[in-house]
Motif scaffolding. Structure first.
Motif, PDB file in Angstrom:
ATOM      1  N   TYR A 191     -21.225 -12.236 -25.400  1.00 56.50           N
ATOM      2  CA  TYR A 191     -19.978 -11.485 -25.560  1.00 56.50           C
ATOM      3  C   TYR A 191     -18.865 -12.494 -25.326  1.00 56.50           C
ATOM      4  O   TYR A 191     -18.554 -12.808 -24.178  1.00 56.50           O
ATOM      5  CB  TYR A 191     -19.858 -10.374 -24.519  1.00 56.50           C
TER       6      TYR A 191
ATOM      7  N   GLN B  46     -32.540   4.193 -16.292  1.00 59.02           N
ATOM      8  CA  GLN B  46     -32.262   3.942 -14.875  1.00 59.02           C
ATOM      9  C   GLN B  46     -33.318   4.666 -14.046  1.00 59.02           C
ATOM     10  O   GLN B  46     -33.674   4.260 -12.960  1.00 59.02           O
ATOM     11  CB  GLN B  46     -30.902   4.544 -14.484  1.00 59.02           C
TER      12      GLN B  46
ATOM     13  N   ALA C  10     -31.342  -3.048 -13.395  1.00 60.15           N
ATOM     14  CA  ALA C  10     -30.159  -2.560 -12.688  1.00 60.15           C
ATOM     15  C   ALA C  10     -28.972  -2.445 -13.642  1.00 60.15           C
ATOM     16  O   ALA C  10     -29.042  -2.869 -14.794  1.00 60.15           O
ATOM     17  CB  ALA C  10     -29.822  -3.513 -11.549  1.00 60.15           C
ATOM     18  N   ASN C  11     -27.881  -1.892 -13.148  1.00 64.49           N
ATOM     19  CA  ASN C  11     -26.652  -1.821 -13.940  1.00 64.49           C
ATOM     20  C   ASN C  11     -26.216  -3.226 -14.338  1.00 64.49           C
ATOM     21  O   ASN C  11     -26.224  -4.141 -13.529  1.00 64.49           O
ATOM     22  CB  ASN C  11     -25.520  -1.183 -13.126  1.00 64.49           C
ATOM     23  N   GLY C  12     -25.868  -3.366 -15.602  1.00 69.01           N
ATOM     24  CA  GLY C  12     -25.378  -4.663 -16.067  1.00 69.01           C
ATOM     25  C   GLY C  12     -26.466  -5.678 -16.339  1.00 69.01           C
ATOM     26  O   GLY C  12     -26.181  -6.844 -16.594  1.00 69.01           O
ATOM     27  N   ALA C  13     -27.717  -5.273 -16.298  1.00 70.58           N
ATOM     28  CA  ALA C  13     -28.811  -6.214 -16.520  1.00 70.58           C
ATOM     29  C   ALA C  13     -28.882  -6.653 -17.979  1.00 70.58           C
ATOM     30  O   ALA C  13     -29.405  -7.725 -18.303  1.00 70.58           O
ATOM     31  CB  ALA C  13     -30.138  -5.578 -16.109  1.00 70.58           C
ATOM     32  N   GLY C  14     -28.372  -5.827 -18.870  1.00 75.29           N
ATOM     33  CA  GLY C  14     -28.409  -6.181 -20.294  1.00 75.29           C
ATOM     34  C   GLY C  14     -29.285  -5.250 -21.110  1.00 75.29           C
ATOM     35  O   GLY C  14     -29.667  -5.578 -22.240  1.00 75.29           O
ATOM     36  N   LYS C  15     -29.588  -4.079 -20.581  1.00 74.34           N
ATOM     37  CA  LYS C  15     -30.456  -3.141 -21.300  1.00 74.34           C
ATOM     38  C   LYS C  15     -29.768  -2.625 -22.564  1.00 74.34           C
ATOM     39  O   LYS C  15     -30.340  -2.681 -23.659  1.00 74.34           O
ATOM     40  CB  LYS C  15     -30.827  -1.954 -20.386  1.00 74.34           C
ATOM     41  N   SER C  16     -28.543  -2.143 -22.409  1.00 74.21           N
ATOM     42  CA  SER C  16     -27.823  -1.633 -23.587  1.00 74.21           C
ATOM     43  C   SER C  16     -27.573  -2.761 -24.577  1.00 74.21           C
ATOM     44  O   SER C  16     -27.612  -2.559 -25.791  1.00 74.21           O
ATOM     45  CB  SER C  16     -26.490  -1.015 -23.172  1.00 74.21           C
ATOM     46  N   THR C  17     -27.319  -3.946 -24.042  1.00 72.84           N
ATOM     47  CA  THR C  17     -27.086  -5.090 -24.914  1.00 72.84           C
ATOM     48  C   THR C  17     -28.324  -5.373 -25.764  1.00 72.84           C
ATOM     49  O   THR C  17     -28.212  -5.662 -26.960  1.00 72.84           O
ATOM     50  CB  THR C  17     -26.724  -6.315 -24.060  1.00 72.84           C
TER      51      THR C  17
ATOM     52  N   ARG D 238     -28.355  -2.975 -28.514  1.00 72.56           N
ATOM     53  CA  ARG D 238     -27.361  -3.305 -29.539  1.00 72.56           C
ATOM     54  C   ARG D 238     -27.855  -4.438 -30.425  1.00 72.56           C
ATOM     55  O   ARG D 238     -27.581  -4.464 -31.633  1.00 72.56           O
ATOM     56  CB  ARG D 238     -26.040  -3.726 -28.881  1.00 72.56           C
TER      57      ARG D 238
ATOM     58  N   ALA E 264     -24.939 -12.545 -22.241  1.00 73.27           N
ATOM     59  CA  ALA E 264     -25.522 -11.322 -21.690  1.00 73.27           C
ATOM     60  C   ALA E 264     -27.040 -11.335 -21.777  1.00 73.27           C
ATOM     61  O   ALA E 264     -27.713 -10.730 -20.953  1.00 73.27           O
ATOM     62  CB  ALA E 264     -24.963 -10.101 -22.398  1.00 73.27           C
TER      63      ALA E 264
ATOM     64  N   GLU F 237     -30.817   5.434 -22.170  1.00 72.36           N
ATOM     65  CA  GLU F 237     -30.562   6.358 -21.056  1.00 72.36           C
ATOM     66  C   GLU F 237     -30.402   7.813 -21.481  1.00 72.36           C
ATOM     67  O   GLU F 237     -29.352   8.413 -21.262  1.00 72.36           O
ATOM     68  CB  GLU F 237     -29.320   5.902 -20.276  1.00 72.36           C
TER      69      GLU F 237
ATOM     70  N   GLU G  38     -25.950   4.889 -25.827  1.00 74.10           N
ATOM     71  CA  GLU G  38     -25.716   5.277 -24.449  1.00 74.10           C
ATOM     72  C   GLU G  38     -24.482   6.167 -24.365  1.00 74.10           C
ATOM     73  O   GLU G  38     -23.490   5.943 -25.034  1.00 74.10           O
ATOM     74  CB  GLU G  38     -25.479   4.009 -23.625  1.00 74.10           C
TER      75      GLU G  38
ATOM     76  N   ARG H 239     -24.437  -5.574 -32.528  1.00 72.79           N
ATOM     77  CA  ARG H 239     -23.925  -6.862 -32.054  1.00 72.79           C
ATOM     78  C   ARG H 239     -24.778  -7.979 -32.645  1.00 72.79           C
ATOM     79  O   ARG H 239     -26.002  -7.895 -32.601  1.00 72.79           O
ATOM     80  CB  ARG H 239     -24.028  -6.931 -30.528  1.00 72.79           C
TER      81      ARG H 239
ATOM     82  N   ILE I 121     -19.274 -14.947 -22.391  1.00 71.02           N
ATOM     83  CA  ILE I 121     -20.248 -14.416 -21.433  1.00 71.02           C
ATOM     84  C   ILE I 121     -21.604 -14.283 -22.107  1.00 71.02           C
ATOM     85  O   ILE I 121     -21.724 -13.628 -23.148  1.00 71.02           O
ATOM     86  CB  ILE I 121     -19.819 -13.035 -20.918  1.00 71.02           C
TER      87      ILE I 121
HETATM   88  N1  LIG Z   1     -18.320  -5.615 -24.985  1.00 70.17           N
HETATM   89  C1  LIG Z   1     -18.585  -6.414 -23.930  1.00 70.17           C
HETATM   90  N2  LIG Z   1     -17.803  -7.483 -23.678  1.00 70.17           N
HETATM   91  C2  LIG Z   1     -18.062  -8.296 -22.631  1.00 70.17           C
HETATM   92  N3  LIG Z   1     -19.068  -8.122 -21.796  1.00 70.17           N
HETATM   93  C3  LIG Z   1     -19.884  -7.073 -21.988  1.00 70.17           C
HETATM   94  C4  LIG Z   1     -19.687  -6.160 -23.073  1.00 70.17           C
HETATM   95  N4  LIG Z   1     -20.636  -5.214 -23.019  1.00 70.17           N
HETATM   96  C5  LIG Z   1     -21.395  -5.515 -21.952  1.00 70.17           C
HETATM   97  N5  LIG Z   1     -20.948  -6.631 -21.339  1.00 70.17           N
HETATM   98  C6  LIG Z   1     -21.535  -7.267 -20.151  1.00 70.17           C
HETATM   99  O1  LIG Z   1     -22.871  -7.606 -20.436  1.00 70.17           O
HETATM  100  C7  LIG Z   1     -23.698  -7.333 -19.326  1.00 70.17           C
HETATM  101  C8  LIG Z   1     -24.826  -6.404 -19.742  1.00 70.17           C
HETATM  102  O2  LIG Z   1     -24.286  -5.117 -20.078  1.00 70.17           O
HETATM  103  P1  LIG Z   1     -25.166  -3.908 -20.554  1.00 70.17           P
HETATM  104  O3  LIG Z   1     -24.252  -2.857 -21.028  1.00 70.17           O
HETATM  105  O4  LIG Z   1     -26.180  -4.407 -21.505  1.00 70.17           O
HETATM  106  O5  LIG Z   1     -25.842  -3.469 -19.201  1.00 70.17           O
HETATM  107  P2  LIG Z   1     -26.896  -2.300 -18.945  1.00 70.17           P
HETATM  108  O6  LIG Z   1     -28.131  -2.970 -18.480  1.00 70.17           O
HETATM  109  O7  LIG Z   1     -26.987  -1.412 -20.094  1.00 70.17           O
HETATM  110  O8  LIG Z   1     -26.199  -1.567 -17.717  1.00 70.17           O
HETATM  111  P3  LIG Z   1     -26.118   0.005 -17.374  1.00 70.17           P
HETATM  112  O9  LIG Z   1     -27.395   0.358 -16.700  1.00 70.17           O
HETATM  113  O10 LIG Z   1     -24.988   0.082 -16.436  1.00 70.17           O
HETATM  114  O11 LIG Z   1     -25.902   0.739 -18.638  1.00 70.17           O
HETATM  115  C9  LIG Z   1     -22.809  -6.748 -18.261  1.00 70.17           C
HETATM  116  O12 LIG Z   1     -22.500  -7.780 -17.337  1.00 70.17           O
HETATM  117  C10 LIG Z   1     -21.585  -6.319 -18.987  1.00 70.17           C
HETATM  118  O13 LIG Z   1     -20.447  -6.442 -18.187  1.00 70.17           O
END
Ligand SMILES: Nc1ncnc2c1ncn2[C@@H]1O[C@H](COP(=O)(O)OP(=O)(O)OP(=O)(O)O)[C@@H](O)[C@H]1O
Ligand SMILES: [Mg+2]
Lengths: 369, 236
Positions: B12, B193, B36-43, B46, B17, B161, B84, B52, B15
């Protein structure tokens, strides 16, 4: 406070329900009456009985022509802004491309001296505006965010500056003797003359009806569904398999084409085109008119475009405390817009979906607080 | 393998991810992705659905490289994501939302059949078929997102989720539905989660930490793994 707001906001729902609930033939009859009214409107024999509606400070049929052009533009911009949700700040630039295409290819003052008849050039003007829309949209519509707004703003300004300063586009001196649309009365006099604005108004009115029928059919098809889905949530639209770029480009280019048509009609009526016709303010007014009327709703866009263009002319010749209201037209317009955004952000005659989207966003704002 | 992800990284801006993750999903499986939150699951989701672009690595679907394929064309190949949170169309009615799920399809009979199947799975949606999506409750929106994804009749369903924001009883129900969808023949990649529930139903699972896969195994294995227990199941 909130309850008052809510009550004002829900006021229109009752009227909307009554319209949708009315039998089919009632709706058709009403529609026919409205259309007949607007065809009759430019005749003095008719409008002299309409009390304060005719404009005191300007020739009413000329005003009606201007209003009709604005309505056509609003219908076109509504596709871009209302249906696909793309922010186009330079819509008038496409109008200029249409008008100048006609001017350059038909006027004796043009350098190219093709002197083609008006009717032949109209499809070219539409094609060229569409092409400029595709050229502008292809690099920008792939990107998310506000790029399109900035690029379209720049585009309109570029066209204006080219019109002012390039020798090819003749600046202030402009192009004269642009031919009128063809057509003769039985006695051999041309139908589209210099003095009488009515035939031009009728022509534009007819084209508006045709364009609206076309747009309506589009919005009720897969294309319309794709546009709405993009407007509501572009990521989700893509996740459902909508080729978002293609449909955004389509919306943008068809909006441009309609502006090109309006420009060609304008040039054919005015007989004269110069750089003063294309101020940036016009783009803003059209956009504001669409939002004012209710973007995403064809009727809303028509009412918005018509009302705004008409009110601006209506202020001419009205004096209040020694100043002509016309001088303050934009101030008044701005105030009205602000009030609108507070009480009815979705516009005068909003789209039902749009209203739901706004509610959805309001909820998010409240949650965010 | 239905889906193979090989050493995929995603950025991103500056950053990073995802740091070279690899995972596979075989036909007929439920594969869970926890973290955990922010681990990159949604990424990761995508990247798979193509919303993405990935920076490096390779994504293969049914053996074909789809790393560079546009998102909407991936849907046509049978890959559909329920995003999500509130990824539904707020101004469209429930039925119109479901209809959008079938956007890529033209077989009317099949669509009608899938519609009645979705409405069977989620009777709540049937009751509210005319209501605007944006006015549904959070849980109902969640069901709508899952139902809508099903309407594309995907070979691989990506669920991000699906239990988010649901009451305990509904969570149970949605997991049962996921199981049922799977038994009816749809392969599922599930981000959760709610690790306990997800691992209990998944054939296999991966654990994601700060953009890296740190552990994988069968659902049962991970469910009894001490480290996973401590980090994700809330038991010491
Ligand atoms: N559009 C974006 N721009 C910049 N950073 C992003 C973007 N989307 C996600 N991130 C960062 O990428 C990392 C992974 O995010 P992601 O959404 O994949 O987490 P997640 O595992 O799905 O978390 P959650 O359980 O909270 O949904 C996080 O640190 C987040 O801040
Ligand atoms: Mg997430």
């Amino acid at each position: 406070m909130t309850t008052v707001l809510e009550r004002v906001r829900s006021g229109r729902e009752a009227a909307g329900e009554r319209w949708r609930g009315a039998p089919r033939w009632v709706r058709w009859a009403l529609l026919a009456a409205v259309i007949a009214f607007f065809y009759a409107l430019p005749n003095r024999e008719f409008y002299q009985y309409l009390g304060p509606i005719p404009t005191p400070g300007a020739n009413f049929t000329q005003v009606l022509f201007t209003v009709s052009i604005y309505v056509l533009l609003a219908v076109g911009l509504n596709i871009v802004v209302g249906f696909a949700g793309l922010l186009d700040l330079g819509y008038f630039g496409f109008f200029a491309v249409g008008a100048y295409t006609v001017a350059v290819l038909t006027s004796p003052s043009s350098n190219v001296k093709t002197l083609w008849p008006w009717l032949l050039v109209v499809p070219l003007a539409i094609g060229l505006t569409m092409l400029s829309g595709v050229m502008l949209g292809t690099p920008t519509l792939r990107l998310r965010g506000d790029y399109l707004a900035i690029v379209t703003l720049g585009f309109a300004e570029m066209i204006r500056i080219a019109a002012v300063s390039s020798e090819f586009l003749k600046g202030q001196r402009g192009f004269n003797q642009i031919p009128h649309p063809p057509g003769k009365y039985a006695d051999g006099k041309p139908f589209f003359g210099v003095l009488d604005a009515r035939p031009y108004y009728w022509l534009v009115l007819t084209l508006i009806i045709l364009v609206v029928i076309g747009v309506r059919n589009l919005t009720h098809s897969r294309v319309g569904r794709a546009w709405i889905s993009i407007r509501e949530d572009e990521d989700a639209a893509q996740l459902m398999g909508v080729p978002t770029f293609k449909f955004k480009l389509w919306a943008f280019a068809s909006g441009a084409a309609i502006a090109g048509l309006a420009g060609a009609l304008f040039a054919g009526k005015q007989n004269f085109v110069n750089s003063q016709n294309f101020e940036l303010l016009n783009s803003i007014i059209i956009l504001a008119a669409v939002i004012f009327g209710g973007s995403g709703n064809i009727v809303g866009a028509i009412v918005g475009g018509g009302l705004v263009a008409y009110m601006i002319e209506r202020f001419r010749g009205i004096e209040l405390f020694g100043v002509e209201l016309y001088e303050y037209r934009f101030l008044i317009f701005g105030l009205v817009l602000v009030v609108m955004m507070i009480f009815r952000p979705e516009g005068l005659i909003p789209n039902r979906r749009r209203a739901a989207e706004f509610k959805d966003r309001r909820k998010e704002v409240i949650v965010g607080e | 393998m239905l889906l193979e992800i090989d050493d995929v990284s995603l950025l991103y801006g500056r950053i990073q991810a995802l740091h070279g993750i690899s995972l596979t999903v075989a036909e007929g499986e439920i594969v869970a992705l926890i973290g955990a939150n922010g681990a990159g699951k949604s990424t990761t989701m995508r990247a798979i659905s193509g919303i993405r672009p990935i920076a490096s690595g390779r994504i293969r679907f049914e053996g074909e490289d789809i790393s560079k394929l546009r998102a909407d064309l991936r849907v046509r190949r049978g890959l559909c994501q329920a995003p999500e949170g509130r990824g539904i169309f707020p101004g469209m009615s429930v039925l119109e939302n479901l209809d959008m799920g079938a956007y890529t399809r033209r077989d009317r009979a099949g669509i009608a059949q899938d519609l009645s199947r979705v409405l069977d799975l989620f009777p709540r949606l049937a009751e509210r078929s005319k209501q605007a999506g944006g006015t549904l409750s959070g849980g109902e929106q969640q069901m709508l997102a899952v139902g809508r994804a099903l309407m594309s009749r995907p070979k691989l369903l990506l669920l991000d989720e699906p239990s988010m924001g649901l009451a305990p009883m509904l969570i149970q129900q949605i997991f049962d539905i996921i199981k049922e969808i799977n038994e009816q023949g749809t392969t599922i990649l599930l981000v959760e989660q709610n690790a306990q529930q997800a691992l209990a139903r998944a054939h296999r699972a991966y654990v994601l930490e700060t953009g890296r896969i740190v552990k994988s195994g069968t659902g049962a294995e991970l469910l009894h793994d001490p480290a996973v227990k401590e980090a994700y199941l809330g038991v010491a």
